[in-house]
Design a protein around this motif. Structure first.
Motif, PDB file in Angstrom:
ATOM      1  N   MET A  69       0.834  -1.176   0.000  1.00  0.00           N
ATOM      2  CA  MET A  69       0.000   0.000   0.000  1.00  0.00           C
ATOM      3  C   MET A  69       0.881   1.243   0.000  1.00  0.00           C
ATOM      4  N   SER A  70       0.520   2.201  -0.774  1.00  0.00           N
ATOM      5  CA  SER A  70       1.252   3.447  -0.898  1.00  0.00           C
ATOM      6  C   SER A  70       1.007   4.344   0.314  1.00  0.00           C
ATOM      7  N   GLN A  71       2.035   5.071   0.712  1.00  0.00           N
ATOM      8  CA  GLN A  71       1.941   5.998   1.837  1.00  0.00           C
ATOM      9  C   GLN A  71       2.172   7.413   1.321  1.00  0.00           C
ATOM     10  N   THR A  72       1.301   8.332   1.701  1.00  0.00           N
ATOM     11  CA  THR A  72       1.475   9.748   1.385  1.00  0.00           C
ATOM     12  C   THR A  72       2.044  10.458   2.598  1.00  0.00           C
ATOM     13  N   VAL A  73       3.115  11.215   2.370  1.00  0.00           N
ATOM     14  CA  VAL A  73       3.730  12.027   3.410  1.00  0.00           C
ATOM     15  C   VAL A  73       3.779  13.453   2.895  1.00  0.00           C
ATOM     16  N   ILE A  74       3.413  14.389   3.745  1.00  0.00           N
ATOM     17  CA  ILE A  74       3.425  15.808   3.378  1.00  0.00           C
ATOM     18  C   ILE A  74       4.394  16.526   4.302  1.00  0.00           C
ATOM     19  N   LEU A  75       5.396  17.165   3.714  1.00  0.00           N
ATOM     20  CA  LEU A  75       6.328  17.979   4.485  1.00  0.00           C
ATOM     21  C   LEU A  75       5.950  19.436   4.290  1.00  0.00           C
ATOM     22  N   MET A  76       5.901  20.196   5.373  1.00  0.00           N
ATOM     23  CA  MET A  76       5.510  21.600   5.301  1.00  0.00           C
ATOM     24  C   MET A  76       6.406  22.448   6.180  1.00  0.00           C
ATOM     25  N   ARG A  77       6.832  23.561   5.626  1.00  0.00           N
ATOM     26  CA  ARG A  77       7.519  24.568   6.445  1.00  0.00           C
ATOM     27  C   ARG A  77       6.451  25.490   7.027  1.00  0.00           C
ATOM     28  N   HIS A  78       6.647  25.933   8.238  1.00  0.00           N
ATOM     29  CA  HIS A  78       5.705  26.829   8.906  1.00  0.00           C
ATOM     30  C   HIS A  78       5.469  28.096   8.087  1.00  0.00           C
ATOM     31  N   GLY A  79       4.377  28.812   8.402  1.00  0.00           N
ATOM     32  CA  GLY A  79       4.087  30.084   7.755  1.00  0.00           C
ATOM     33  C   GLY A  79       5.056  31.169   8.205  1.00  0.00           C
ATOM     34  N   GLU A  80       4.960  32.324   7.549  1.00  0.00           N
ATOM     35  CA  GLU A  80       5.849  33.443   7.876  1.00  0.00           C
ATOM     36  C   GLU A  80       5.729  33.809   9.354  1.00  0.00           C
ATOM     37  N   ALA A  81       6.878  33.978  10.000  1.00  0.00           N
ATOM     38  CA  ALA A  81       6.911  34.289  11.437  1.00  0.00           C
ATOM     39  C   ALA A  81       7.541  35.657  11.670  1.00  0.00           C
ATOM     40  N   SER A  82       7.248  36.213  12.822  1.00  0.00           N
ATOM     41  CA  SER A  82       7.873  37.478  13.203  1.00  0.00           C
ATOM     42  C   SER A  82       9.391  37.265  13.279  1.00  0.00           C
ATOM     43  N   PRO A  83      10.159  38.311  12.937  1.00  0.00           N
ATOM     44  CA  PRO A  83      11.610  38.119  12.904  1.00  0.00           C
ATOM     45  C   PRO A  83      12.251  37.967  14.277  1.00  0.00           C
ATOM     46  N   HIS A  84      11.595  38.470  15.325  1.00  0.00           N
ATOM     47  CA  HIS A  84      12.181  38.427  16.667  1.00  0.00           C
ATOM     48  C   HIS A  84      11.090  38.178  17.703  1.00  0.00           C
ATOM     49  N   SER A  85      11.527  37.681  18.853  1.00  0.00           N
ATOM     50  CA  SER A  85      10.627  37.508  19.984  1.00  0.00           C
ATOM     51  C   SER A  85      11.438  37.634  21.255  1.00  0.00           C
ATOM     52  N   PHE A  86      10.841  38.213  22.284  1.00  0.00           N
ATOM     53  CA  PHE A  86      11.530  38.325  23.564  1.00  0.00           C
ATOM     54  C   PHE A  86      11.846  36.950  24.141  1.00  0.00           C
ATOM     55  N   GLY A  87      11.087  35.954  23.748  1.00  0.00           N
ATOM     56  CA  GLY A  87      11.314  34.598  24.242  1.00  0.00           C
ATOM     57  C   GLY A  87      12.317  33.806  23.429  1.00  0.00           C
ATOM     58  N   GLY A  88      12.953  34.440  22.460  1.00  0.00           N
ATOM     59  CA  GLY A  88      13.924  33.753  21.617  1.00  0.00           C
ATOM     60  C   GLY A  88      13.265  33.110  20.403  1.00  0.00           C
ATOM     61  N   ASP A  89      14.074  32.389  19.641  1.00  0.00           N
ATOM     62  CA  ASP A  89      13.614  31.806  18.384  1.00  0.00           C
ATOM     63  C   ASP A  89      12.400  30.899  18.560  1.00  0.00           C
ATOM     64  N   ALA A  90      12.388  30.101  19.594  1.00  0.00           N
ATOM     65  CA  ALA A  90      11.289  29.147  19.805  1.00  0.00           C
ATOM     66  C   ALA A  90       9.946  29.825  20.055  1.00  0.00           C
ATOM     67  N   ALA A  91       9.978  31.085  20.484  1.00  0.00           N
ATOM     68  CA  ALA A  91       8.739  31.802  20.818  1.00  0.00           C
ATOM     69  C   ALA A  91       8.207  32.668  19.676  1.00  0.00           C
ATOM     70  N   ARG A  92       8.894  32.686  18.538  1.00  0.00           N
ATOM     71  CA  ARG A  92       8.430  33.502  17.417  1.00  0.00           C
ATOM     72  C   ARG A  92       7.063  33.020  16.937  1.00  0.00           C
ATOM     73  N   GLU A  93       6.146  33.972  16.743  1.00  0.00           N
ATOM     74  CA  GLU A  93       4.775  33.656  16.323  1.00  0.00           C
ATOM     75  C   GLU A  93       4.579  33.930  14.841  1.00  0.00           C
ATOM     76  N   LEU A  94       3.536  33.322  14.279  1.00  0.00           N
ATOM     77  CA  LEU A  94       3.172  33.627  12.904  1.00  0.00           C
ATOM     78  C   LEU A  94       2.728  35.079  12.797  1.00  0.00           C
ATOM     79  N   THR A  95       3.089  35.715  11.692  1.00  0.00           N
ATOM     80  CA  THR A  95       2.561  37.038  11.405  1.00  0.00           C
ATOM     81  C   THR A  95       1.147  36.878  10.862  1.00  0.00           C
ATOM     82  N   GLU A  96       0.442  37.977  10.707  1.00  0.00           N
ATOM     83  CA  GLU A  96      -0.886  37.924  10.086  1.00  0.00           C
ATOM     84  C   GLU A  96      -0.782  37.336   8.674  1.00  0.00           C
TER      85      GLU A  96
END
Length: 156
Positions: A1-28
């Motif tokens: 049986m065939s398996q489908t896998v989808i790889l996705m990069r996250h949407g555009e994020a804010s360039p900086h966050s006070f919490g560091g890279d891990a805390a960057r949120e998506l922009t509008e």
């Protein structure tokens, strides 16, 4: 049986966050990108059964928006999907996962996973909210079925 896998990069994020890279949120705009991709993927008829995502905020938000748009209930936070993770830590799990698996992560991990899935060959550049659909069939080399970026998504 065939398996489908989808790889996705996250949407555009804010360039900086006070919490560091891990805390960057998506922009509008990043949220709009992800909603567009979810809508387009839904129209293709590709079924997503489970979404694995990085624990970084932008990936969590991307996965949640994709799940909402696709009607997926199974989201799994995977600490092996951070930007600095080694692809070998997760590639076997992806290959052995169920069909319809979506993986939401970051650069440089996502293109490295694509390269490993394709046996070392991948020229695809994953801009924000880009997805690659892969077919993994027993006895055959995995192949990329489709690759979309939000700016070249089939119009709805």
């Amino acid at each position: 049986m065939s398996q489908t896998v989808i790889l996705m990069r996250h949407g555009e994020a804010s360039p900086h966050s006070f919490g560091g890279d891990a805390a960057r949120e998506l922009t509008e705009f990043g949220q709009q990108q992800v909603r567009l991709v979810a809508s387009g993927l839904l129209e293709t008829g590709v079924e997503v059964s489970e979404i694995w995502h990085s624990p970084y905020v932008r990936a969590v938000q991307t996965a949640a928006l994709m799940a909402e748009g696709l009607g997926v209930n199974r989201l799994v936070e995977n600490p092996s999907l951070t930007p600095d993770s080694h692809p070998a830590a997760v590639i076997d799990s992806i290959r052995n996962g169920e069909t319809g698996l979506m993986v939401v992560s970051h650069l440089p991990l996502i293109p490295e996973l694509a390269r490993l899935l394709l046996g070392g060959n991948s020229l695809h550049q994953f801009s924000t909210a880009s997805i690659g659909l892969f077919d993994i069939s027993p006895g055959e080399s995995p192949k990329i079925v489709s690759f979309w970026k939000p700016n070249n998504w089939p119009s709805t």
